[in-house]
Design an enzyme around this catalytic site. Structure first.
Site, PDB file in Angstrom:
ATOM      1  N   ARG A 228      -4.875  -3.010   6.851  1.00 16.74           N
ATOM      2  CA  ARG A 228      -4.816  -3.877   6.062  1.00 16.74           C
ATOM      3  C   ARG A 228      -5.235  -3.922   4.282  1.00 16.74           C
ATOM      4  O   ARG A 228      -6.149  -3.581   4.897  1.00 16.74           O
ATOM      5  CB  ARG A 228      -4.664  -5.431   6.632  1.00 16.74           C
ATOM      6  CG  ARG A 228      -3.436  -5.847   7.213  1.00 16.74           C
ATOM      7  CD  ARG A 228      -2.207  -5.850   6.593  1.00 16.74           C
ATOM      8  NE  ARG A 228      -1.280  -6.556   7.660  1.00 16.74           N
ATOM      9  CZ  ARG A 228      -0.465  -6.290   8.547  1.00 16.74           C
ATOM     10  NH1 ARG A 228      -0.598  -4.714   8.238  1.00 16.74           N
ATOM     11  NH2 ARG A 228       0.697  -6.879   8.930  1.00 16.74           N
ATOM     12  N   HIS A 276       2.655   1.463   1.976  1.00 19.32           N
ATOM     13  CA  HIS A 276       2.410   0.482   3.399  1.00 19.32           C
ATOM     14  C   HIS A 276       3.736   0.836   3.789  1.00 19.32           C
ATOM     15  O   HIS A 276       4.312   0.423   4.358  1.00 19.32           O
ATOM     16  CB  HIS A 276       2.424  -1.176   2.820  1.00 19.32           C
ATOM     17  CG  HIS A 276       2.174  -2.004   4.203  1.00 19.32           C
ATOM     18  ND1 HIS A 276       1.591  -3.178   4.106  1.00 19.32           N
ATOM     19  CD2 HIS A 276       2.522  -1.940   5.758  1.00 19.32           C
ATOM     20  CE1 HIS A 276       1.365  -4.080   4.843  1.00 19.32           C
ATOM     21  NE2 HIS A 276       1.971  -2.564   5.977  1.00 19.32           N
TER      22      HIS A 276
END
Ligand code: GLV
Length: 313
Positions: A228, A276
């Protein structure tokens, strides 16, 4: 137990295919409809709108469409029902591919060769065996362990760090605060696969990067983050790259996503950026797992891969 309806609440992800596949077995209500609906017993979510879930009086379980569940905990009125994270072979395989791809690229000097090619330079730098490089994986859950086992089979030395000790054959494991510095001191390529929790936020900072091993055949330490973005401090990574603390980085996640056009990470010659995209949640693989779990719960069986609310993952 009767067959409950499903609320699909996805932010920034097109619901089309998820809805279609869930509809094969269940009635699906698409957000923003469904608030307060007593016939809804499940929610399938990605970054759901705050206070939405607490409005559902008969909610039995919440399913994350991603491996990470921090997006669910961002809701201040999250009801006290089980939260199920995704564990799927397909997602694990994608993540393993990403980690191994990036480790091999740094190990085999991909960055150098790409720049040499641009300049038409024919030069072979020294090669070193994988066994001289240690890859340290932060986060030894399903994803971390799968990546570790492939890296081991390629001959890398593998270290692992987790909140509580998670022994794994062939891997030197370290745990908790006390294990962090020894783990970093023994690691050349740091791979971050941690969950984002209040305890891990900002953990990848300058001080931590400074502890990585630098005396290695790579010519410096390397960071790979596929966990993350808010685990890291983007500015600290830039600082570490600029003063040589880090040699290179592969980043799939960022403090702010999409990565702002103004970020220097985009054009930094030592950084490899992906949007991502390390391990995409594919509804074809994930929806059947969710539907199976809903049916099992209605038969009175237990849910699998339920998040530990206290730990936050
Ligand atoms: C993606 O970021 C996921 O949590 O699966």
């Amino acid at each position: 137990m009767e067959k409950g309806r499903v609320l699909l609440a996805l932010t920034g992800i097109h619901p089309g295919r998820w809805r279609e596949l869930l509809s094969g077995e269940r009635e699906v209500v698409l957000e923003p409809d469904g608030a307060s609906d007593p016939s809804i017993t499940y929610a399938v979510v990605w970054k759901q709108r705050p206070n939405l879930l607490s409005s559902l009086p008969n909610l039995r379980a919440v399913f994350s469409i991603g491996a990470g569940v921090d997006h669910i905990f961002a809701d201040p009125t999250l009801p006290d029902v089980p939260i199920v994270k995704v564990v799927a072979d397909n997602l694990t395989q994608y993540m393993t591919e990403y980690v191994v791809w990036r480790v091999l690229d740094h190990h085999r000097q991909g960055l150098l060769y790409r720049s040499q090619q641009q300049k038409k330079i024919w030069h072979e730098p020294p090669q070193r065996p994988a066994g001289d490089i240690s890859v340290g994986i932060m986060g030894l859950g399903t994803l971390g362990r799968a990546a570790a086992s492939v890296l081991l089979s390629l001959g890398f030395a593998v270290n692992g760090w987790s909140r509580s000790d998670k022994p794994m054959k062939g891997v030197s494991t370290y745990a908790g605060e006390a294990g962090l510095i020894p783990f970093l001191n023994a690691t050349d390529i740091l791979v971050v696969l941690l969950p984002l929790t209040p305890q891990t936020q900002g953990i990848i900072n300058y001080g931590v990067l400074k502890e990585l091993r630098k005396r290695n055949g790579l010519g410096g330490s390397v960071l790979i983050n596929a966990g993350r973005g808010r685990l890291q401090k983007d500015a600290d990574i830039l600082r570490a790259l600029e003063d040589g603390t880090l040699k290179e980085a592969s980043l799939d996640v960022f403090e702010v996503e999409p990565l702002p056009k103004t970020s220097r990470l985009w054009s930094h010659p030592k950084v490899f950026v992906t949007p991502h995209a390390a391990a995409t949640s594919d509804p074809v693989h994930l929806v059947p797992i969710m539907l199976r779990q809903m049916a099992a719960l209605e038969r009175g069986e237990k849910l699998e891969n339920v998040v530990d609310r206290k730990a936050g993952y």
